[in-house]
Design a protein around this motif. Structure first.
Motif, short mmCIF file in Angstrom:
data_model
loop_
_atom_site.label_atom_id
_atom_site.label_comp_id
_atom_site.label_asym_id
_atom_site.label_seq_id
_atom_site.Cartn_x
_atom_site.Cartn_y
_atom_site.Cartn_z
N THR A 33 1.02 -1.17 -0.07
CA THR A 33 0.40 -0.38 -0.03
C THR A 33 1.00 1.45 0.20
OG1 THR A 33 -1.87 -0.54 1.11
CG2 THR A 33 -2.02 1.08 1.02
N LEU A 36 2.40 1.49 -3.68
CA LEU A 36 1.86 2.34 -4.63
C LEU A 36 1.71 3.77 -4.45
CD1 LEU A 36 -0.85 -0.93 -4.80
CD2 LEU A 36 0.62 -0.29 -6.38
N ASP A 61 2.38 -8.48 -6.04
CA ASP A 61 1.75 -8.20 -6.26
C ASP A 61 1.44 -6.61 -6.63
OD1 ASP A 61 0.38 -10.21 -5.18
OD2 ASP A 61 0.51 -9.63 -2.79
N ARG A 64 2.35 -6.73 -9.75
CA ARG A 64 0.97 -6.37 -10.75
C ARG A 64 0.40 -5.26 -10.59
NH1 ARG A 64 1.29 -11.55 -7.98
NH2 ARG A 64 2.13 -13.39 -9.46
N GLU A 65 0.05 -4.21 -9.15
CA GLU A 65 -1.36 -3.53 -9.43
C GLU A 65 -0.45 -2.50 -9.66
OE1 GLU A 65 -4.10 -2.52 -7.02
OE2 GLU A 65 -3.72 -4.21 -5.92
N ASP A 69 -2.28 -0.69 -14.10
CA ASP A 69 -2.22 0.73 -13.75
C ASP A 69 -2.13 1.64 -14.56
OD1 ASP A 69 -2.91 3.23 -13.12
OD2 ASP A 69 -3.58 3.14 -11.05
#
Length: 79
Positions: A33, A36, A61, A64-65, A69
């Motif tokens: 989190t 990101l 993860d 991938r995030e 985007d």
């Protein structure tokens, strides 16, 4: 700028310090989190250095995030 994503604070701090000693611009994040969030806030392209096993998810993860985007993907350099 290099973004170091590592959940173990002492390891993250050592990596950031070592890279800064070599005159790299570096920032750190403790989880997916916050990683990101750092990518979203970036005003210039980032190089991502991430642990694969994090307490909240994994480095995969995070990748991938970012890849999902287009706005984030454009902020992370690829090689």
């Amino acid at each position: 700028m290099i973004l170091v994503v590592e959940d173990e604070a002492d390891v993250r701090e050592e990596l950031v310090e070592m890279l800064e000693l070599h005159r790299f611009a570096v920032c750190g994040a403790a989880c997916v989190t916050s990683g990101l969030d750092k990518v979203r806030e970036a005003s210039s392209p980032l190089t991502l250095l991430t642990d694969l096993r994090l307490r909240e998810g994994s480095g995969l993860d995070l990748i991938r995030e970012i890849n999902a985007d287009p706005a984030l993907r454009s902020k992370v350099s690829r090689s």
